[in-house]
Write a protein that holds these residues in place. Sequence first.
Motif, mmCIF file in Angstrom:
data_model
loop_
_atom_site.group_PDB
_atom_site.id
_atom_site.type_symbol
_atom_site.label_atom_id
_atom_site.label_comp_id
_atom_site.label_asym_id
_atom_site.label_seq_id
_atom_site.Cartn_x
_atom_site.Cartn_y
_atom_site.Cartn_z
ATOM 1 N N ILE A 111 0.871 -1.169 0.000
ATOM 2 C CA ILE A 111 0.000 0.000 0.000
ATOM 3 C C ILE A 111 0.910 1.221 0.000
ATOM 4 O O ILE A 111 1.658 1.436 0.952
ATOM 5 N N PRO A 112 0.877 2.016 -1.069
ATOM 6 C CA PRO A 112 1.795 3.152 -1.157
ATOM 7 C C PRO A 112 1.382 4.320 -0.256
ATOM 8 O O PRO A 112 0.257 4.340 0.261
ATOM 9 N N PRO A 113 2.278 5.301 -0.086
ATOM 10 C CA PRO A 113 1.900 6.514 0.641
ATOM 11 C C PRO A 113 0.665 7.147 -0.012
ATOM 12 O O PRO A 113 0.467 7.047 -1.220
ATOM 13 N N GLY A 114 -0.157 7.784 0.830
ATOM 14 C CA GLY A 114 -1.368 8.428 0.307
ATOM 15 C C GLY A 114 -2.624 7.607 0.545
ATOM 16 O O GLY A 114 -3.711 7.997 0.121
ATOM 17 N N PHE A 115 -2.473 6.488 1.226
ATOM 18 C CA PHE A 115 -3.599 5.599 1.513
ATOM 19 C C PHE A 115 -3.746 5.413 3.017
ATOM 20 O O PHE A 115 -2.772 5.442 3.759
#
Length: 181
Positions: A111-115
């Motif tokens: 899960i990338p940054p921003g989630f």
Amino acid sequence: MKSTPAPLDGVVVLETPLFHDERGYFRELHHAQKFSAAGLEMTFVQDNLSRSRRGVVRGLHYQIEQPQGKLVTALTGTIFDVAVDLRRSSPTFGQWFGVELSESNGRSIYIPPGFAHGFYVLSDTADVLYKCTALYAPQFERTVLWNDLALGITWPLGDRPTIVSGKDQAGAPLAQAETFR
């Protein structure tokens, strides 16, 4: 390693084989070259481990500054893992993706940054490893309400009672949450 993009840009489900023999099994959770070949180039700087019992909901957590990418793996047990897109510039802003992760299915999720991230425990207990791309910064931690109707997450709760921390129960609904550009 098999990588499957989720419907939310940047979220990837990874499947690594379990090699069984009379001693037990072996599983490779992270291999920088294989991740790079799959288009996933990141550096992990912190590992976290949580143990939770059946019915526990953790999340939906994120850091508004120093956002973290997370590689999430259920080392034992089974969880329903959820990512929510909090990037206002994304065509999937406010949408969620969920996947079952277990000790036996060989799946992890990046899960990338921003989630925002959270999970629900389906087994008696679950040990969950989070490899993070940024250090934990409690002053920037935020929580989106896990059962916000605007998100419409289909948690597999069944008729089991849920166990949610006070902090997570006090999470902001999406409409009031701090989000990313």
